[in-house]
Enzyme design. Structure first.
Site, PDB file in Angstrom:
ATOM      1  N   HIS A 284      -5.400  10.797  12.696  1.00 23.55           N
ATOM      2  CA  HIS A 284      -3.932  10.772  12.619  1.00 23.55           C
ATOM      3  C   HIS A 284      -3.456   9.641  11.714  1.00 23.55           C
ATOM      4  O   HIS A 284      -2.654   9.855  10.797  1.00 23.55           O
ATOM      5  CB  HIS A 284      -3.344  10.605  14.017  1.00 23.55           C
ATOM      6  N   ASP A 313       6.636  13.223 -20.491  1.00 22.43           N
ATOM      7  CA  ASP A 313       5.552  13.329 -19.507  1.00 22.43           C
ATOM      8  C   ASP A 313       5.066  11.922 -19.215  1.00 22.43           C
ATOM      9  O   ASP A 313       5.608  10.939 -19.745  1.00 22.43           O
ATOM     10  CB  ASP A 313       4.406  14.199 -20.042  1.00 22.43           C
ATOM     11  N   TRP A 348      -8.186   3.943  11.631  1.00 25.84           N
ATOM     12  CA  TRP A 348      -7.887   3.922  10.196  1.00 25.84           C
ATOM     13  C   TRP A 348      -8.095   2.538   9.598  1.00 25.84           C
ATOM     14  O   TRP A 348      -8.211   2.389   8.384  1.00 25.84           O
ATOM     15  CB  TRP A 348      -6.471   4.424   9.935  1.00 25.84           C
ATOM     16  N   SER A 382      -8.408   7.469  -6.806  1.00 29.60           N
ATOM     17  CA  SER A 382      -7.208   8.220  -7.160  1.00 29.60           C
ATOM     18  C   SER A 382      -6.008   7.293  -7.346  1.00 29.60           C
ATOM     19  O   SER A 382      -5.258   7.410  -8.320  1.00 29.60           O
ATOM     20  CB  SER A 382      -6.906   9.257  -6.070  1.00 29.60           C
ATOM     21  N   SER A 383      -5.834   6.356  -6.410  1.00 29.77           N
ATOM     22  CA  SER A 383      -4.686   5.447  -6.492  1.00 29.77           C
ATOM     23  C   SER A 383      -4.780   4.533  -7.707  1.00 29.77           C
ATOM     24  O   SER A 383      -3.760   4.189  -8.319  1.00 29.77           O
ATOM     25  CB  SER A 383      -4.606   4.613  -5.206  1.00 29.77           C
ATOM     26  N   HIS A 465      -1.227  -4.840   4.269  1.00 30.30           N
ATOM     27  CA  HIS A 465       0.201  -5.133   4.388  1.00 30.30           C
ATOM     28  C   HIS A 465       0.957  -4.812   3.104  1.00 30.30           C
ATOM     29  O   HIS A 465       2.047  -4.230   3.171  1.00 30.30           O
ATOM     30  CB  HIS A 465       0.450  -6.572   4.816  1.00 30.30           C
ATOM     31  N   GLU A 467       0.209  -2.417   1.344  1.00 26.76           N
ATOM     32  CA  GLU A 467       0.251  -0.954   1.417  1.00 26.76           C
ATOM     33  C   GLU A 467       1.477  -0.473   2.188  1.00 26.76           C
ATOM     34  O   GLU A 467       2.067   0.563   1.857  1.00 26.76           O
ATOM     35  CB  GLU A 467      -1.031  -0.443   2.084  1.00 26.76           C
ATOM     36  N   TYR A 469       4.348  -1.871   2.113  1.00 24.32           N
ATOM     37  CA  TYR A 469       5.442  -1.934   1.147  1.00 24.32           C
ATOM     38  C   TYR A 469       5.259  -0.923   0.029  1.00 24.32           C
ATOM     39  O   TYR A 469       6.239  -0.473  -0.572  1.00 24.32           O
ATOM     40  CB  TYR A 469       5.555  -3.350   0.578  1.00 24.32           C
ATOM     41  N   SER A 480      18.753   3.972  -2.295  1.00 23.84           N
ATOM     42  CA  SER A 480      19.729   3.363  -3.203  1.00 23.84           C
ATOM     43  C   SER A 480      20.371   4.418  -4.099  1.00 23.84           C
ATOM     44  O   SER A 480      21.592   4.406  -4.320  1.00 23.84           O
ATOM     45  CB  SER A 480      19.044   2.292  -4.059  1.00 23.84           C
ATOM     46  N   HIS A 514      -0.623 -12.379   9.448  1.00 21.56           N
ATOM     47  CA  HIS A 514       0.048 -12.187  10.737  1.00 21.56           C
ATOM     48  C   HIS A 514      -0.558 -11.026  11.519  1.00 21.56           C
ATOM     49  O   HIS A 514      -0.289 -10.887  12.712  1.00 21.56           O
ATOM     50  CB  HIS A 514       1.561 -12.011  10.550  1.00 21.56           C
ATOM     51  N   HIS A 515      -1.378 -10.196  10.864  1.00 21.70           N
ATOM     52  CA  HIS A 515      -2.118  -9.162  11.590  1.00 21.70           C
ATOM     53  C   HIS A 515      -3.314  -9.758  12.328  1.00 21.70           C
ATOM     54  O   HIS A 515      -3.927  -9.075  13.146  1.00 21.70           O
ATOM     55  CB  HIS A 515      -2.629  -8.094  10.617  1.00 21.70           C
ATOM     56  N   THR A 540      14.874  -8.461   2.379  1.00 19.24           N
ATOM     57  CA  THR A 540      15.197  -7.244   3.128  1.00 19.24           C
ATOM     58  C   THR A 540      16.662  -7.241   3.542  1.00 19.24           C
ATOM     59  O   THR A 540      17.361  -6.221   3.436  1.00 19.24           O
ATOM     60  CB  THR A 540      14.296  -7.132   4.371  1.00 19.24           C
ATOM     61  N   LYS A 543      18.994  -6.311   0.638  1.00 17.40           N
ATOM     62  CA  LYS A 543      19.087  -4.871   0.370  1.00 17.40           C
ATOM     63  C   LYS A 543      20.015  -4.186   1.370  1.00 17.40           C
ATOM     64  O   LYS A 543      20.848  -3.358   0.985  1.00 17.40           O
ATOM     65  CB  LYS A 543      17.694  -4.228   0.447  1.00 17.40           C
ATOM     66  N   ARG A 662      -2.432  -0.294  22.882  1.00 19.78           N
ATOM     67  CA  ARG A 662      -2.521   0.815  21.946  1.00 19.78           C
ATOM     68  C   ARG A 662      -3.959   1.326  21.933  1.00 19.78           C
ATOM     69  O   ARG A 662      -4.872   0.664  22.417  1.00 19.78           O
ATOM     70  CB  ARG A 662      -2.104   0.367  20.543  1.00 19.78           C
TER      71      ARG A 662
END
Length: 767
Positions: A284, A313, A348, A382-383, A465, A467, A469, A480, A514-515, A540, A543, A662
């Site tokens: 998941h 293109d 994951w 790919s990325s 982290h 990722e 964002y 926006s 912080h993780h 943040t 925005k 969790r």
């Protein structure tokens, strides 16, 4: 006549006796073959009884004999009359039956006996709960032998009442047999549903092609049509492929979530086994992040960014196509373990030592886990290709007038996102490659005794982290665009929006710790990570303020895309506020690895990324297909989704503060989590089913949606200057972007800011 009545009466008595008789002969004399499926005359199986087998080998040698002990354990059972023979206890304690597919099982002839294809107890053996047995292995050690062992804990009185039985099954391969694969029927059922969905999608595509020209339809013409999609290098075609792929896996990830929400709906539920549950939430998380969110974002980027900057293109069309097919085939590696019953269950985040060969996971060295890790490596490739392509395109292929500070905010957001992805990805690829080598050639990068498992966490979260964002910043750009168009004005504080998104991109690289505040990191580094994480709130907040100011000064027109954008502002703000708890070490110690984290994460990624993508879908669908999505269906989709989404994820904050961990497979009745988990599951099902409204809207509107021209919403950027859908190439001639704002009178706030800014500027010196 009397004789006939007697005969009928005898028949009825015989039938009643057959009905009343137990389904097997157990009693103290043993259990025959009718008990192979369980000791059903004692009721259902009971988890209070445990069967312990000691002495069987992991692999057998042909013709070898193995002594083993079968023990029935039930410490909670009360013997009849407390085991007092004078009070009526009959001395019986337990019984068993062993069925083996190959070889023979024997025991003491006074305590055990063979009965109809299996070994069971005798009357004397019924007075104990442990038996010494011998298994003589077959002469062929290339086989896999299946064992079924049933055990019954007997209380010694009151007939069958009070007895509790259970059963276990195990497989023992020969030393020359192929490895035994774990069986996971629910996973196979899931994959059957997924493959059926793929088949239905293929049939739908075929039907759409057929409906265009029924007379001219043939498999040859259909293959030519399909081949055009499979070999396209046009940015619009690849964008649609990316989005269709990502949306499909968004539904697959949602199906996985609903399956383990069924498991958590009730306390002590056994809908999924522990290993199956681990596999479901591993797939998941991976599916939603890497196979759903990122491809859908790439779909918007491929389709919209070249149109917004006036390019025909992307810079490297074939590399663009290669990047898509890398991600398309990576899903085969990620899901391949499902087909063998060995789906990866390492989450994951893939933390060693759980994901390494020294971990406790029975699947740590399974082909499914190795393929899963290889699939992550392919996703990284790919990325990388996509990041290079978009950065090069935006830098060198902007049309005249599309200067850096006149570039649409969605393009800005995508550029920042690609920079973050390109800079953070090497850390993940290095870590995952090292983990892959640990699995395949026996290296020890993350082994407990030789390597450093915590190193993987640093490598993962240095990518992980940013990722977050990577998938949320493009949603900032979409919102926006949508809010500015809906408010009939340009975005408030354009430059500050650009700087705020860029600031988030920079700060995203210095907050990963912080993780890991509970991992025992250096206190100085912990303080630095706390401070930098809190600093993210500043850009943040800028925005959010600019979005609200845009609405305040505009004439808002409510469309479906507007509703999704407003929903994004609400849910993302709530998710951002809950995120400010984690940099505080004292709070993080309590919230870490609880459902409070799950709630925050989903408020950011579902309420943020997915809501933003839905806003973009309703906003740009007319540009891609020349028809609007149904506003009526869109509003229904939004209302049901928004309400059920908050009903599902907001209570997770509560169960998190209550201490529910969790990744938990189940919970007890006494924990107090049951009522909230039930409501969370119900709301989750409603949210999942609501997405079918969007599926129907996409299909329905492709044929019957309102036809539109170039610019149905009054947008200002270059994508609205070309036809809907755009031709190939998208622009016959490279356009020039103007700026209507140049001729507008500046407001008093802008004039004051300009004066303040000019105070620090050096005046030109004339000679």
């Amino acid at each position: 006549m009397m004789l006939g009545r007697k005969a009928a009466l005898l028949v009825l008595v015989a039938m009643a006796a057959l009905i009343a008789a137990p389904t097997m002969t157990s009693l103290p004399t043993g259990i025959d073959s009718q008990g192979d499926s369980g000791c059903t005359c004692h009721g259902d199986s009971s988890t209070a009884t445990t069967i312990v087998v000691d002495g069987l080998p992991e692999n057998f040698t042909a013709g070898q004999s193995y002594d083993f002990t079968l023990t029935v354990v039930n410490d909670g059972m009360t013997l009849w009359q407390d085991g007092d023979a004078e009070a009526g206890w009959n001395g019986r304690s337990g019984g068993f039956r062993v069925i083996v597919s190959e070889g023979t099982v024997t025991g003491d002839s006074t305590l055990t006996q063979e009965m109809k294809g299996g070994l069971t107890h005798t009357t004397a053996g019924n007075k104990m709960r442990s038996w010494n047995l011998t298994w003589s292995a077959p002469g062929d050690d290339s086989k896999v032998v299946e064992f079924t062992l049933l055990g019954n804990a007997v209380n010694g009185g009151d007939g069958f009442n009070g007895d509790q039985w259970n059963s276990i099954s195990t497989s023992i391969p020969g030393i020359n047999a192929d490895a035994v694969t774990a069986s996971a029927p629910p996973l196979r059922i899931l994959m059957t549903a997924v493959l059926l969905s793929v088949a239905l999608m293929a049939l739908s595509v075929m039907y759409i092609f057929y409906s265009r020209n029924p007379e001219g339809f043939s498999l040859a013409t259909f293959w030519d049509y399909l081949k055009g999609w499979l070999t396209t290098t046009d940015h619009k075609g690849i964008g649609l492929l990316y989005f269709a792929y990502g949306f499909f896996f968004f539904l697959v990830g949602g199906l996985l979530a609903m399956l383990f929400r069924i498991q958590l709906m009730f306390p002590e539920n056994d809908f999924l086994e522990y290993a199956e549950y681990n596999s479901f939430f591993t797939l998941h998380g991976t599916t939603m992040i890497f196979l759903a969110a990122m491809p859908m974002i790439a779909g918007f980027g491929n389709y919209i960014v070249p149109l917004q900057i006036g390019a025909q293109d992307l810079a490297f069309p074939r590399i663009n196509a290669l990047g898509f097919w890398f991600i398309a085939f990576s899903c085969i590696l990620i899901f391949t373990g499902v087909f063998t019953g060995e789906a990866a269950d390492i989450t994951w985040v893939m933390y060693p030592p759980y994901s390494s060969l020294t971990g406790d996971s029975i699947y740590a060295n399974s082909p499914g886990t190795v393929s899963f890790i290889a699939g992550i490596v392919m996703l990284g490739a790919s990325s990388t290709l996509s990041g290079i392509n978009f950065i090069a395109t935006i830098f060198v292929m902007r049309a005249p007038g599309v200067t850096w500070m006149k570039m649409p905010l969605f393009t800005w957001s995508f550029l920042i996102s690609m920079f973050m992805l390109y800079l953070s990805l090497p850390a993940l690829i290095v870590g995952v490659l090292f983990l892959y080598l640990d699995h395949t050639i026996g290296t020890a990068f993350f082994a407990i005794n030789a390597g450093d498992p915590i190193l993987f966490q640093h490598l993962f979260w240095f990518f992980g982290h940013p990722e977050v964002y990577v998938v949320i910043v493009p949603a900032f750009g979409i919102v926006s665009e949508v809010l500015a168009t809906s408010a009939r004005r340009s975005i408030f504080g354009y430059k500050s929006m650009v700087y705020a998104m860029a600031g988030i991109g920079i700060l995203g690289f210095v907050v990963w710790g912080h993780h890991m505040l509970t991992s025992g990191m250096d206190p100085t580094l912990r303080v630095v990570m706390m401070a930098t994480t809190m600093l993210v709130a500043i850009p943040t907040g800028i925005k959010i303020f600019n979005w609200l100011a845009t609405l305040w000064g505009g004439a808002l027109v409510f469309k479906t895309h507007t509703l999704w954008a407003l929903g994004f502002v609400v849910t993302f703000t709530l998710g951002g506020i809950s995120g400010m708890f984690f940099p505080v070490v004292g709070l993080d110690m309590h919230f870490h690895d609880t459902y409070f984290v799950v709630a925050h994460f989903h408020y950011v990624l579902i309420g943020g990324t997915i809501f933003g993508l839905f806003a973009g879908l309703y906003y740009w669908y007319p540009k891609a297909f020349g028809r609007k999505l149904s506003e009526r269906l869109g509003v229904i989709h939004f209302l049901i989704s928004f309400i059920s989404y908050n009903a599902a994820f907001w209570p997770m904050h509560v169960v998190g503060t209550m201490g529910m961990p969790r990744r938990t497979h189940t919970y007890t009745v006494e924990s107090g989590y049951a009522a909230l988990n039930y409501s969370i599951s119900v709301a989750s099902f409603i949210f999942g089913l609501a997405q079918l409204i969007l599926v129907w809207n996409l299909i329905y509107s492709s044929k019957k949606g309102e036809k539109i021209g170039e610019d149905p919403w009054g947008g200002w950027s270059l994508e609205w200057t070309t036809a809907s859908p755009p031709p190939t190439p998208s622009f016959a001639e490279i356009p020039t972007q103007g700026d209507d704002n140049e001729h507008e009178e500046k407001g008093w706030l802008t004039r004051m800011a300009s004066r303040l800014w000019s105070l620090g500027m050096k005046k030109e010196v004339r000679h």
